[in-house]
Design a protein around this motif. Structure first.
Motif, short mmCIF file in Angstrom:
data_model
loop_
_atom_site.label_atom_id
_atom_site.label_comp_id
_atom_site.label_asym_id
_atom_site.label_seq_id
_atom_site.Cartn_x
_atom_site.Cartn_y
_atom_site.Cartn_z
N ILE A 86 0.84 -1.20 0.00
CA ILE A 86 0.00 0.00 0.00
C ILE A 86 0.87 1.25 0.00
O ILE A 86 0.65 2.20 -0.76
N ASP A 87 1.90 1.26 0.84
CA ASP A 87 2.79 2.41 0.93
C ASP A 87 3.58 2.63 -0.36
O ASP A 87 3.94 3.75 -0.70
N LYS A 131 2.93 -2.25 -10.68
CA LYS A 131 4.30 -1.75 -10.52
C LYS A 131 4.93 -2.02 -9.16
O LYS A 131 5.98 -1.47 -8.86
N ASN A 132 4.30 -2.82 -8.31
CA ASN A 132 4.91 -3.09 -7.01
C ASN A 132 6.18 -3.92 -7.15
O ASN A 132 6.32 -4.74 -8.06
N THR A 133 7.12 -3.72 -6.21
CA THR A 133 8.36 -4.50 -6.20
C THR A 133 8.41 -5.49 -5.05
O THR A 133 9.35 -6.27 -4.94
N VAL A 134 7.42 -5.45 -4.16
CA VAL A 134 7.30 -6.43 -3.09
C VAL A 134 5.94 -7.11 -3.22
O VAL A 134 5.04 -6.61 -3.88
N GLY A 135 5.79 -8.28 -2.59
CA GLY A 135 4.55 -9.02 -2.73
C GLY A 135 4.50 -9.74 -4.06
O GLY A 135 5.52 -9.97 -4.72
N LYS A 136 3.31 -10.10 -4.49
CA LYS A 136 3.14 -10.82 -5.74
C LYS A 136 3.44 -9.90 -6.93
O LYS A 136 2.87 -8.82 -7.04
#
Length: 213
Positions: free
Chosen positions: A78-79, A120-125
């Motif tokens: 989320i952050d 575009k997340n780099t953590v998680g799935k």
């Protein structure tokens, strides 16, 4: 009276999320495909239901579904990509878990289900190219207040809310001073006073305004 479908198509999925406005905990989404013409007594937007009613509805919804899924998106994601994109990502992950895959999706709200920033997340799935292609290939319709209009979105709202409540009850045991069992991570006066007194935890959303001042 909730409507059965937005389009008269078999395998239409409804999806919704819970916990967007919280200071702590995940944003949680659910997606569900219900059989045609199924009626579930008292089913409605989860916000309009008592907690005990939601808890009683959940097993009925699950047992009568063709397919359903639930996804939690943690605060660190989320952050990184913001709460809107995290909410969309949670619903997207739910869609990918459905078996069989839907041929149409209805989404609560006024935002399209597919947002480039939600990939575009780099953590998680991390979505693969194949998964992104699947998501882009399924048409979706966003419906304002859809959780009070269509039964599949209402059912998804009940699942998202109850599973998120379970999650918050669990982490309450780890950090009881924030009383998440009661406030579920929302910005109550009590929650903010606890943050002021005890500081933040790994479950707090650091991109949110945690204190009033």
């Amino acid at each position: 009276m909730l409507k059965h479908h937005f389009l008269r198509k078999y395998l239409e999925a409804g999806t919704d999320e819970a916990g967007r406005g919280c200071l702590a905990g995940p944003v949680t989404a659910a997606a569900i495909i219900l059989p045609e013409n199924l009626e579930i007594e008292k089913l409605n937007d989860s916000k309009l239901l008592y907690e005990k009613t939601r808890e009683k509805l959940r097993p009925t919804i699950q047992e009568n579904s063709i397919s359903y899924s639930v996804t939690h998106i943690e605060p660190k994601i989320i952050d990184e990509i913001n709460i809107l994109n995290a909410s969309l990502k949670a619903m997207q992950e739910c869609i990918l878990k459905l078996n069989p895959q839907p041929i149409h999706i209805i989404v609560d709200g006024n935002r399209p289900l597919i947002s480039k920033n939600s990939f575009k997340n780099t953590v998680g799935k991390i979505f693969s190219d194949a998964e992104i292609e699947i998501l882009n290939s399924i048409p979706s319709t966003s419906i304002i207040k859809g959780d009070s209009k269509y039964r599949s979105i209402a059912a998804a709202s009940v699942l998202a809310k109850t599973y998120r409540d379970d999650y918050m009850n669990l982490i309450h045991e780890e950090f009881p001073m924030y009383n998440w069992k009661q406030n579920k991570g929302y910005p109550t006066k009590e929650h903010r006073e606890a943050i002021r007194k005890y500081g933040v935890t790994k479950y707090h959303r650091m991109s949110f305004k945690l204190l009033d001042e």
